[in-house]
Design a protein around this motif. Structure first.
Motif, PDB file in Angstrom:
ATOM      1  N   GLN A  76       0.822  -1.206   0.000  1.00 20.47           N
ATOM      2  CA  GLN A  76       0.000   0.000   0.000  1.00 20.47           C
ATOM      3  C   GLN A  76       0.862   1.265   0.000  1.00 20.47           C
ATOM      4  O   GLN A  76       0.548   2.248  -0.683  1.00 20.47           O
ATOM      5  N   ARG A 114       2.152   1.722  -3.388  1.00 20.19           N
ATOM      6  CA  ARG A 114       1.064   2.209  -4.238  1.00 20.19           C
ATOM      7  C   ARG A 114       0.907   3.718  -4.083  1.00 20.19           C
ATOM      8  O   ARG A 114       0.752   4.444  -5.074  1.00 20.19           O
ATOM      9  N   CYS A 153      -6.478  10.373   8.695  1.00 14.94           N
ATOM     10  CA  CYS A 153      -7.369   9.382   8.099  1.00 14.94           C
ATOM     11  C   CYS A 153      -7.104   8.023   8.726  1.00 14.94           C
ATOM     12  O   CYS A 153      -6.097   7.823   9.409  1.00 14.94           O
ATOM     13  N   ASN A 173      -7.458   3.682   7.977  1.00 13.17           N
ATOM     14  CA  ASN A 173      -7.790   2.559   7.104  1.00 13.17           C
ATOM     15  C   ASN A 173      -8.655   1.582   7.884  1.00 13.17           C
ATOM     16  O   ASN A 173      -8.814   1.714   9.100  1.00 13.17           O
ATOM     17  N   SER A 174      -9.247   0.621   7.192  1.00 15.85           N
ATOM     18  CA  SER A 174     -10.012  -0.405   7.897  1.00 15.85           C
ATOM     19  C   SER A 174      -9.261  -1.727   7.917  1.00 15.85           C
ATOM     20  O   SER A 174      -9.537  -2.574   8.761  1.00 15.85           O
ATOM     21  N   THR A 175      -8.328  -1.888   6.994  1.00 16.38           N
ATOM     22  CA  THR A 175      -7.430  -3.051   6.953  1.00 16.38           C
ATOM     23  C   THR A 175      -6.110  -2.578   6.353  1.00 16.38           C
ATOM     24  O   THR A 175      -6.056  -1.509   5.738  1.00 16.38           O
ATOM     25  N   ALA A 197      -4.944  -3.440   3.743  1.00 17.12           N
ATOM     26  CA  ALA A 197      -5.070  -3.465   2.292  1.00 17.12           C
ATOM     27  C   ALA A 197      -5.805  -2.258   1.708  1.00 17.12           C
ATOM     28  O   ALA A 197      -5.900  -2.140   0.491  1.00 17.12           O
ATOM     29  N   ASP A 198      -6.339  -1.352   2.544  1.00 14.81           N
ATOM     30  CA  ASP A 198      -7.031  -0.190   1.987  1.00 14.81           C
ATOM     31  C   ASP A 198      -6.432   1.149   2.458  1.00 14.81           C
ATOM     32  O   ASP A 198      -7.109   2.165   2.503  1.00 14.81           O
ATOM     33  N   THR A 199      -5.158   1.123   2.757  1.00 19.59           N
ATOM     34  CA  THR A 199      -4.455   2.325   3.202  1.00 19.59           C
ATOM     35  C   THR A 199      -4.473   3.415   2.135  1.00 19.59           C
ATOM     36  O   THR A 199      -4.734   4.583   2.437  1.00 19.59           O
ATOM     37  N   GLU A 222      -6.600   4.006  -0.222  1.00 25.24           N
ATOM     38  CA  GLU A 222      -7.929   4.611  -0.334  1.00 25.24           C
ATOM     39  C   GLU A 222      -8.183   5.594   0.807  1.00 25.24           C
ATOM     40  O   GLU A 222      -8.765   6.669   0.599  1.00 25.24           O
ATOM     41  N   ALA A 223      -7.747   5.250   2.004  1.00 25.12           N
ATOM     42  CA  ALA A 223      -7.916   6.143   3.151  1.00 25.12           C
ATOM     43  C   ALA A 223      -7.168   7.451   2.931  1.00 25.12           C
ATOM     44  O   ALA A 223      -7.719   8.542   3.132  1.00 25.12           O
ATOM     45  N   ARG A 253      -8.696   9.855   0.272  1.00 22.88           N
ATOM     46  CA  ARG A 253      -9.882  10.615   0.687  1.00 22.88           C
ATOM     47  C   ARG A 253      -9.505  12.015   1.161  1.00 22.88           C
ATOM     48  O   ARG A 253     -10.330  12.921   1.120  1.00 22.88           O
TER      49      ARG A 253
END
Length: 121
Positions: free
Chosen positions: A35, A38, A105, A107-109, A111-113, A115-116, A119
């Motif tokens: 992440q 990415r 911000c 993340n929820s896991t 794997a979604d850093t 996306e957080a 935002r």
């Protein structure tokens, strides 16, 4: 223009995986690293700050925050578990004190850093 991001999270070696036996510290670290790469690929300047479960976490986070200014601080899900609530509060206050202009911000896991962060940057 690139944005600077501090990714603040619990070092996976300190995580409790008893509810998620399919996860290992190495697997979670690989998700984190992927992440962060990415985000770098999207043009962000990213610094990783993995902390322990409390003994040195505040000091380590403060040291990272002193190194420069950050546009965004992403706080990982591992730090937000009920058993680490006091540590989470302490780290939020360190971020608030040392990086008052940074967006925060979550993340929820692991794997979604990205996306957080996206935002808020």
């Amino acid at each position: 223009m690139s944005k600077s991001v501090l990714a603040l999270g619990l070092d996976p070696v300190f995580a409790d995986f008893s509810e998620f036996p399919e996860l290992t510290p190495d697997l979670v670290k690989a998700f984190i690293d992927a992440q962060l790469e990415r985000l770098r690929g999207m043009g962000h300047v990213v610094e990783s700050c993995l902390v322990d479960a409390g003994e040195t976490a505040e000091a380590v986070a403060a040291q990272h925050l002193q190194r420069g200014s950050f546009d965004c601080v992403m706080i990982g899900a591992g730090l937000r578990t009920p058993s680490l609530l006091l540590l989470f509060e302490k780290l939020i206050n360190v971020v608030h004190e040392r990086a008052p202009d940074a967006k925060i911000c979550f993340n929820s896991t692991p794997a979604d850093t990205a996306e957080a962060v996206m935002r808020w940057t």
